[in-house]
Motif scaffolding. Sequence first.
Motif, PDB file in Angstrom:
ATOM      1  N   PRO A 310      42.297  40.825  42.433  1.00 11.96           N
ATOM      2  CA  PRO A 310      42.295  41.666  43.639  1.00 11.96           C
ATOM      3  C   PRO A 310      41.025  42.513  43.698  1.00 11.96           C
ATOM      4  O   PRO A 310      40.380  42.745  42.681  1.00 11.96           O
ATOM      5  N   ASP A 311      40.680  42.965  44.886  1.00 19.51           N
ATOM      6  CA  ASP A 311      39.435  43.684  45.081  1.00 19.51           C
ATOM      7  C   ASP A 311      39.589  44.529  46.349  1.00 19.51           C
ATOM      8  O   ASP A 311      40.060  44.031  47.370  1.00 19.51           O
ATOM      9  N   VAL A 312      39.153  45.775  46.272  1.00 16.85           N
ATOM     10  CA  VAL A 312      39.307  46.689  47.408  1.00 16.85           C
ATOM     11  C   VAL A 312      38.615  46.180  48.677  1.00 16.85           C
ATOM     12  O   VAL A 312      39.121  46.372  49.778  1.00 16.85           O
ATOM     13  N   CYS A 313      37.472  45.484  48.520  1.00 14.75           N
ATOM     14  CA  CYS A 313      36.806  45.080  49.760  1.00 14.75           C
ATOM     15  C   CYS A 313      37.658  44.080  50.535  1.00 14.75           C
ATOM     16  O   CYS A 313      37.567  44.004  51.758  1.00 14.75           O
ATOM     17  N   TYR A 314      38.547  43.351  49.831  1.00 11.46           N
ATOM     18  CA  TYR A 314      39.433  42.428  50.541  1.00 11.46           C
ATOM     19  C   TYR A 314      40.552  43.143  51.270  1.00 11.46           C
ATOM     20  O   TYR A 314      41.193  42.566  52.141  1.00 11.46           O
ATOM     21  N   ALA A 352      36.089  51.910  43.707  1.00 12.61           N
ATOM     22  CA  ALA A 352      35.559  50.752  42.989  1.00 12.61           C
ATOM     23  C   ALA A 352      36.264  49.497  43.487  1.00 12.61           C
ATOM     24  O   ALA A 352      37.211  49.582  44.268  1.00 12.61           O
ATOM     25  N   ASP A 353      35.793  48.326  43.046  1.00 17.27           N
ATOM     26  CA  ASP A 353      36.471  47.097  43.455  1.00 17.27           C
ATOM     27  C   ASP A 353      37.888  47.024  42.881  1.00 17.27           C
ATOM     28  O   ASP A 353      38.815  46.561  43.528  1.00 17.27           O
ATOM     29  N   ARG A 354      38.007  47.520  41.632  1.00 18.46           N
ATOM     30  CA  ARG A 354      39.309  47.512  40.959  1.00 18.46           C
ATOM     31  C   ARG A 354      39.465  48.808  40.172  1.00 18.46           C
ATOM     32  O   ARG A 354      38.462  49.450  39.839  1.00 18.46           O
ATOM     33  N   PRO A 361      29.152  52.575  47.441  1.00 21.66           N
ATOM     34  CA  PRO A 361      29.414  52.898  48.853  1.00 21.66           C
ATOM     35  C   PRO A 361      30.112  51.757  49.604  1.00 21.66           C
ATOM     36  O   PRO A 361      30.912  51.991  50.506  1.00 21.66           O
ATOM     37  N   PHE A 362      29.797  50.519  49.233  1.00 23.58           N
ATOM     38  CA  PHE A 362      30.394  49.346  49.867  1.00 23.58           C
ATOM     39  C   PHE A 362      31.914  49.392  49.755  1.00 23.58           C
ATOM     40  O   PHE A 362      32.638  49.336  50.754  1.00 23.58           O
ATOM     41  N   HIS A 363      32.410  49.529  48.519  1.00 23.12           N
ATOM     42  CA  HIS A 363      33.857  49.565  48.345  1.00 23.12           C
ATOM     43  C   HIS A 363      34.460  50.861  48.863  1.00 23.12           C
ATOM     44  O   HIS A 363      35.636  50.905  49.226  1.00 23.12           O
ATOM     45  N   THR A 364      33.648  51.909  48.905  1.00 18.60           N
ATOM     46  CA  THR A 364      34.157  53.171  49.444  1.00 18.60           C
ATOM     47  C   THR A 364      34.436  53.021  50.935  1.00 18.60           C
ATOM     48  O   THR A 364      35.502  53.415  51.431  1.00 18.60           O
TER      49      THR A 364
ATOM     50  N   MET B   1      27.833  44.916  42.240  1.00 19.84           N
ATOM     51  CA  MET B   1      28.843  45.809  42.774  1.00 19.84           C
ATOM     52  C   MET B   1      30.236  45.438  42.290  1.00 19.84           C
ATOM     53  O   MET B   1      31.172  46.188  42.476  1.00 19.84           O
ATOM     54  N   HIS B   2      30.368  44.229  41.762  1.00 19.71           N
ATOM     55  CA  HIS B   2      31.707  43.769  41.408  1.00 19.71           C
ATOM     56  C   HIS B   2      31.910  43.670  39.897  1.00 19.71           C
ATOM     57  O   HIS B   2      31.031  43.242  39.174  1.00 19.71           O
ATOM     58  N   GLY B   3      33.099  44.087  39.482  1.00 24.16           N
ATOM     59  CA  GLY B   3      33.514  43.894  38.100  1.00 24.16           C
ATOM     60  C   GLY B   3      32.740  44.685  37.067  1.00 24.16           C
ATOM     61  O   GLY B   3      32.681  44.284  35.906  1.00 24.16           O
TER      62      GLY B   3
HETATM   63 ZN   LIG Z   1      34.613  43.712  46.410  1.00 19.71          ZN
END
Ligand SMILES: [Zn+2]
Lengths: 404, 584
Positions: A310-314, A352-354, A361-364, B1-3
């Motif tokens: 899972p990932d916040v951006c999704y 964060a993504d997880r 900032p992207f995931h924020t 940005m990931h993981g």
């Molecule tokens: Zn993401």
Amino acid sequence: MGTQIKDVVIKPDAPNTLLLEKHADYIAAYGSKKDDYEYTLSEYLRMSGIYWGLTVMDLMSQLHRMNRDEIIDFIKASQHECGGISASVGHDPHLLYTLSAVQGRLDAVDVDKAVQFVLSCMNFDGGFGCRPGSESHAGQIYCCTGFLSITGQLQQVNADLLGWWLCERQLPSGGLNGRPEKVRHPHTLTDFITSLPTFIYTVGIESLGTPGEIDTRFSFCAVATLALLGRLDAVDVDKAVQFVLSCMNFDGGFGCRPGSESHAGQIYCCTGFLSITGQLQQVNADLLGWWLCERQLPSGGLNGRPEKLPDVCYSWWVLAALKIISRIHWIDKAKLRTFILACQDEETGGFADRPGDMVDPFHTLFGVAGLSLLGDEQIKAVNPVFCMPEEVLQRIGLHTDLLT
Amino acid sequence: MHGRVKVKSTAQQEEEKRKEREKKLKVYLTVRDAIFKKRSNSELDEEALQLTQQLLASNPDFATLWNYRREILLQLETVKEEEEMQKLYETELLFIESCLKVNPKSYGSWYHRGWVASRLLRPDWQRELGLCDRCLSLDDRNFHCWDYRRLVVKVSGVSVEQELQFTDRLIGSNFSNYSSWHYRSTLLPLLHPQPASDPASACQKHTHTHTPPTVSPQMHGHRVCEEQLLKEYELVQNAVFTDPNDQSAWFYYRWLLGRAEREELISCVYVSREGERVAVAFSKPVNVVSLMLVLDGQPQQVEWRSVHPRLRHSPVWLCELPPGSISDINNEHNLTVHWPEKHTHRDCALYTGRMESWCRESATDQELFRSELSVEKTSVLQSELQSCTQLLELEPQNKWCLLTIILLMRALDPLGHEKETLTHFQMLKEVDPMRSSYYSDLCSKFMIENTILKMEYAEVRVFSLSDKNLSTLCHLDQLLLVTHINLCSNQLVKLPLQFAMLHCLEVLEADDNAIENLDGLYNLPKLEEVSLKNNQISKISDLSPLATCPKLTRLDLRGNPVTKTADIQAELAELLPSLTDLLL
Ligand SMILES: [Zn+2]
């Protein structure tokens, strides 16, 4: 034997309330460490970063807290290198990055000055002519127009020039066959508009046989930009629609190009594209909706493809697509909210993504935008197609189609 | 940005890291600035290749640098011998490979690889396929690599058959690989297309190599011939028995069980002397302002509109004939609706003494809602159902298996299996509560389909669906001719815009739901009675769509919050002047 579901475990002490103040602090301070190595490495997406920051601040009603001086410094730093304004110094198409950076943040007087400068720059800057097309640029233009709208500066864009630029990005690049051909520069908006559908089509065909960087994200960015500029009606986008539909898969989802596997990010772009072009009835909503709601994992978080973490951006890509096809109630909203909130960093602010990963900032932005789609009333309503505050789109009179 | 996991570190560690980063930054900035300087001086030389290589090795997403490299390489092509260039490009490929090892998901690196590979004097596509194999063996879901592989396959003319064998191999070694199943779904319809006219006829084998579909196979029928379909069932069975919790094979299974898209056609033409109205139903939502109407051999000037202004695409379209055209009940009329874009039309005769008439496609349940396998092959579906039932005995909590059983039952005999279907849906909601709304909506859809089938068989215009736990309404285009509908005691929250397709509706009963929105009660010319007892209508304005229904005389709103509104009688009298019977 059996497949272990890939997922995360949310710890009992994970954040469970929305830390708006901290996120505003985090975004406001982001970029203050310009001498940071990591920050420098992400230079190639700096303008997207500013767009993410501005949008999320607007959604949190904190736009006034953006560090005005910081952005002025950023622009000044860009100025001294090439004599004119150029966003991340030396990077390809930076004129529009800058145009938007300037217009996005400064008050009227500064904007006017800057626009004058940028536009005069454009007349002689051959530099932004002959770069091979790339989807990320279309993405950046979209970011730019998006945030010009947020800051109420959209009227500052010279649509003719932007159209010209867009068109040039879109034309099949010489790089693919090795002959850097000089493309026609339509100098009027009419030229641009009439050439656009042919162009998108050409790109669609091209990507079938040659290594094109172009994909459905680009299709979305192109029509989203035109819609924000209020120039969509003049365009016959049938062939662009055909290209996007040719990317539809057995699971009802969409990929980058014909034959590419479904991916939630692409599905967001394609449903967004079909919304803007009034073609949502082409989506197999029940099948796609099933695939999308199956992205939700026991932790409550959403992944972007089967068997992924899972990932916040999704929580944005999947949720926005579900909203566009009117099936957002097919996921468990409360559990998703728990997951998104657990991805906050209580110390630094930001998402964060997880849970437990580094924030950015992207995931924020996508964490906050996701919470908005879930109905959080502390956040302004976000538009599922444009990922901008609804009030901004109302201000510019842009109506969004959702599947009825 | 990931993981990137956040790690706690001591102040001393922080300081060390800071120093190291500072050093790295210095080097990075020096190189970057040198590159930008050279580029602004239009220096397209090998030194610049060196410099950009340094940065791209660690930061392959820096797209501008790849652009610069291509400019340089193209420039070098004009001054160097072909063989020299071949070597240079070979070196470039090695460099990209090293970048891909660091970051196998960089758009820039993969794009550049495709570009370089096609610049080679003697392209070596075998090597590129080998690279893809190695890359996929590390991560069999890397979609960049899959896309690159598809590109190589296309350029080098690998046959669809070979590619299908490639997926056999991957699926054979690991069933749990969604990317392979996906790839298979794109290849099968190319290799074993279903003959357009006769679904049950023998499979023809096509060996396309260079003709990529310009339209997705999913868009036009997407179907696979029957013989191959049966083989695929076997493969899927193997997969789901090996690992019943792996969703990939189940998704694929559902695709196999899916129906071909119905052709776009005119499914019904309805004409009414009253109001001199024509309604046309289509097999899917369309936008048909260009529809042509011929009355007794004379083309008519009519204005087509969708059933609701907010539905740009609708399966039902309406128009009014010029006044006096068909109003005399003593005249017989022949009506033809032409759909020029699809080269199709439908006739409808209106006899003397009749107030209305219709002509509809005689669709069977098979055509409407069931699987497309030919009748002889239902034995195969039967045995599929048996093995899934066996699997469910081993894995009683398996939601994928439960859902597939429901789909198989529907493919076989939707009415006969209705009771079991409902039990399985109940179980599904228990084992997978996160998606219970999805299951409710799907179950509603199936219940509506069943009721439509029963109605078809009984040839009545009464549609009764009370107490079925309906959470949503669909297939409303199939109810164009319905005059009485009973939706009482369900969980509906709205009457959607599509409800306006019930053009013949006279009586609506929808008591005991949670309806708060009546948008679909729009422009229903024959609607006389509406009963909405015990719903959630809260504002007078929620009732405003009813003002477009001219014949409405009876309205029952008892048990709705709106009845508490002050002055409701007076307000409703103004909003709905035709009402004679208002119950509050
Ligand atoms: Zn993401």
